[in-house]
Design a protein around this motif. Structure first.
Motif: not given
Length: 271
Positions: A42-50
């Motif tokens: 669920t937080e994958f894209e946010d983690r990659v962007a950060a």
């Protein structure tokens, strides 16, 4: 002995606090924050962007710590093994997306294994078959992506067992990692050899090292100099290693990174 360049393990939001030290010298970074179920779903894209944002302008060597909680690559449950494989492959996707060339995974070897490996027929072979069932697709995916999986000692007592497991894949996409604190804790708790022996056993299979100190009672992740590890001998062994492993401080308190670095630099071991 030539001083070695070291970096640190950090979550993306922690990079800013150490940016000048890391970026100005192109130090190794290991990204934390791709280990849990949420991190990779669920937080994958946010983690990659950060991660991408925090690494803007970085030109050093980059790795990530892969998932591990509840994900034993020696799972005896045939229905669970494909889930573990899928989670590791998802973490490889994260590695590709952020530009990492290494991913740390945890060893499946334990004190129990070391003491019982000759107690049952085909114990080594059965364990290795389960590991290959989980890991062969991951190793193949890592080969395609140009990423090296580095297998970190956790409860390992005999470093040769983990090395033999890595060798069994006959692939440049899987190599060895050493956590100095885990090795010393195994020495105190289970009669394992000292940390420098782990390094020398790994030889040129060694591609990654977590640098942390402890008291021999718990996995403290203290800054070097706060615990019991004989750092001069560890770095003598590392200096003989021609594979140029990533060297990163993995500390519980990231504010102690300057202290740990200063201690090792004061001994003439790092730059």
């Amino acid at each position: 002995m030539t001083p070695l360049k070291i970096g640190a393990c950090l979550a993306p939001h922690e990079i800013t606090d150490h940016r000048d030290w890391l970026f100005d010298a192109d130090r190794d970074i290991e990204l934390q924050g791709f280990s849990t179920h949420k991190d990779l779903t669920t937080e994958f894209e946010d983690r990659v962007a950060a991660a991408r944002e925090g690494l803007t302008g970085f030109n050093g060597r980059l790795g990530i710590h892969g998932p591990y909680e509840g994900l034993d690559m020696d799972s005896k449950d045939s229905e669970v093994r494909p889930i573990i494989t899928a989670r590791f492959i998802k973490a490889l996707e994260a590695s590709e997306r952020v530009g990492a060339r290494q991913m740390v995974l945890h060893s499946p070897y334990t004190r129990w294994y070391a003491w019982n490996r000759l107690n049952k027929p085909n114990y080594w072979e059965s364990k290795l078959a389960r590991i290959h069932d989980v890991m062969m697709p991951v190793v193949k995916a890592a080969e395609t992506a140009g990423i090296t999986l580095v297998i970190e000692n956790i409860f390992d007592v005999d470093p040769a067992s983990r090395r033999a497991m890595v060798d069994s894949f006959d692939s440049d996409a899987i190599a060895l990692s050493i956590d100095t604190g885990h090795a010393h804790l195994a020495r105190r708790m289970s009669g394992a050899p000292p940390v420098d022996y782990f390094v020398r056993d790994a030889g040129d299979q060694l591609q990654h090292v977590h640098l942390q100190d402890l008291d021999g009672h718990a996995d403290r992740h203290w800054a070097p100099g706060e615990g019991e590890i004989h750092w001069a001998e560890v770095f003598r062994a590392l200096s003989d290693c021609t594979s140029e492993p990533h060297l990163v401080l993995e500390l519980r308190r990231k504010s102690d990174i300057p202290t740990g670095f200063a201690y090792l630099k004061g001994l003439g071991l790092v730059e």
